[in-house]
Write an enzyme that holds these catalytic residues in place. Structure first.
Site, PDB file in Angstrom:
ATOM      1  CG  HIS A   1       4.159 -10.443   8.651  1.00  0.00           C
ATOM      2  ND1 HIS A   1       4.174 -10.433   7.271  1.00  0.00           N
ATOM      3  CD2 HIS A   1       5.352 -10.951   9.030  1.00  0.00           C
ATOM      4  CE1 HIS A   1       5.328 -10.903   6.837  1.00  0.00           C
ATOM      5  NE2 HIS A   1       6.063 -11.234   7.883  1.00  0.00           N
TER       6      HIS A   1
ATOM      7  CG  LEU B   1      -1.917  -1.192   1.193  1.00  0.00           C
ATOM      8  CD1 LEU B   1      -2.499  -1.463   2.569  1.00  0.00           C
ATOM      9  CD2 LEU B   1      -3.016  -0.920   0.171  1.00  0.00           C
TER      10      LEU B   1
HETATM   11  C1  GRF Z   1      -2.169 -15.482   6.767  1.00  0.00           C
HETATM   12  O1  GRF Z   1      -1.125 -16.367   6.982  1.00  0.00           O
HETATM   13  C2  GRF Z   1      -1.793 -14.101   7.214  1.00  0.00           C
HETATM   14  O2  GRF Z   1      -0.922 -14.099   8.306  1.00  0.00           O
HETATM   15  C3  GRF Z   1      -1.097 -13.550   6.004  1.00  0.00           C
HETATM   16  O3  GRF Z   1      -1.820 -14.061   4.917  1.00  0.00           O
HETATM   17  C4  GRF Z   1      -2.457 -15.280   5.287  1.00  0.00           C
HETATM   18  C5  GRF Z   1      -3.914 -15.119   5.013  1.00  0.00           C
HETATM   19  O4  GRF Z   1      -4.604 -16.307   5.202  1.00  0.00           O
HETATM   20  N1  GRF Z   1      -1.043 -12.116   6.046  1.00  0.00           N
HETATM   21  P1  GRF Z   1      -6.191 -16.321   5.060  1.00  0.00           P
HETATM   22  O5  GRF Z   1      -6.532 -15.782   3.688  1.00  0.00           O
HETATM   23  O6  GRF Z   1      -6.752 -15.461   6.154  1.00  0.00           O
HETATM   24  O7  GRF Z   1      -6.568 -17.765   5.210  1.00  0.00           O
END
Ligand code: GRF
Length: 217
Positions: A113, A97
């Site tokens: 994250h 972003l």
């Molecule tokens: C997760 O591992 C999150 O930490 C990262 O992207 C992934 C998303 O998973 N930012 P989901 O789409 O919520 O299953």
């Protein structure tokens, strides 16, 4: 009398298992909130189906339709602002972003994250933790600032790395923690307990450490 529900907008790019955790937390009352809209940058994001199944409004703002990040972010910001959310939740939203976008939502934009930040910003976090011989992997909920994955942590959860783990098995274990700590940090925010102050987080007026709080079961 129950308090007026706070409004969330959730941004996704994929499976949306974190989105599902928010849908469930709103439905079962863990969060006194409603998801006003789920926005994806890809029409095929499975999370859009999860939202539709829950009767939540959806929108697609496809980054490929725009010539620049700035143009995409402008439309994305307008799409969000139409819902006047109390909090914008990045839940597996795989776009970098622009500072203009981030600053427009300063203090009410969160991300999750899958690493123990500040370790392993960027991609392939679980494989990198395994390759480094780390004892623990984990996940961080943080406020978003213009620096990629650099915003101050609010809450982290740790997962032990077993000798038998590969990136996929670790990701599954970490996701289970994600689904707990992201709604929890959101509850704190909606209850007025969290404030972004510069590059630090205040919780109930206490300055959090640079790693945020550690979730304890
Ligand atoms: C997760 O591992 C999150 O930490 C990262 O992207 C992934 C998303 O998973 N930012 P989901 O789409 O919520 O299953």
């Amino acid at each position: 009398m129950t308090a007026v529900k706070k409004k969330l907008v959730v941004l996704i790019s994929g499976s949306g298992s974190n989105l599902q955790a928010f849908i469930d937390a709103c439905a079962n009352g863990d969060l006194n909130a409603q998801i006003s809209c789920v926005i994806a940058n890809k029409a095929e994001a499975f999370g859009l189906q999860r939202a539709a199944d829950a009767g939540i409004k959806t929108a697609v703002v496809n980054h490929k339709d725009y010539d620049s990040r700035e143009a995409f972010d402008t439309v994305l910001a307008q799409t969000i602002q139409a819902h006047k959310p109390d909090l914008v939740i990045l839940a597996g939203f795989m776009r970098i972003l622009t500072p203009a976008f981030v600053n427009a939502f300063a203090g009410k934009l969160m991300n999750i994250h899958p690493s123990l930040l500040p370790k392993y910003t960027g991609l392939n976090t679980h494989q990198r933790a395994i390759d480094a011989g780390d004892d623990f992997a984990g996940v961080t909920v943080h406020f978003v600032t213009p620096e990629l994955d650099g915003g101050p942590p609010i809450l982290q959860a740790k997962v032990a790395i077993d000798a038998s783990d590969d990136a996929e098995s670790l990701a599954q274990k970490v996701l289970q923690k994600e689904h707990i700590i992201y709604p929890l940090a959101t509850k704190w925010f909606l209850d007025g307990q969290l404030t972004l102050q510069g590059n630090s987080v205040l919780k109930d007026k206490d300055l959090l450490s640079k790693n945020g709080l550690l979730y304890q079961e």
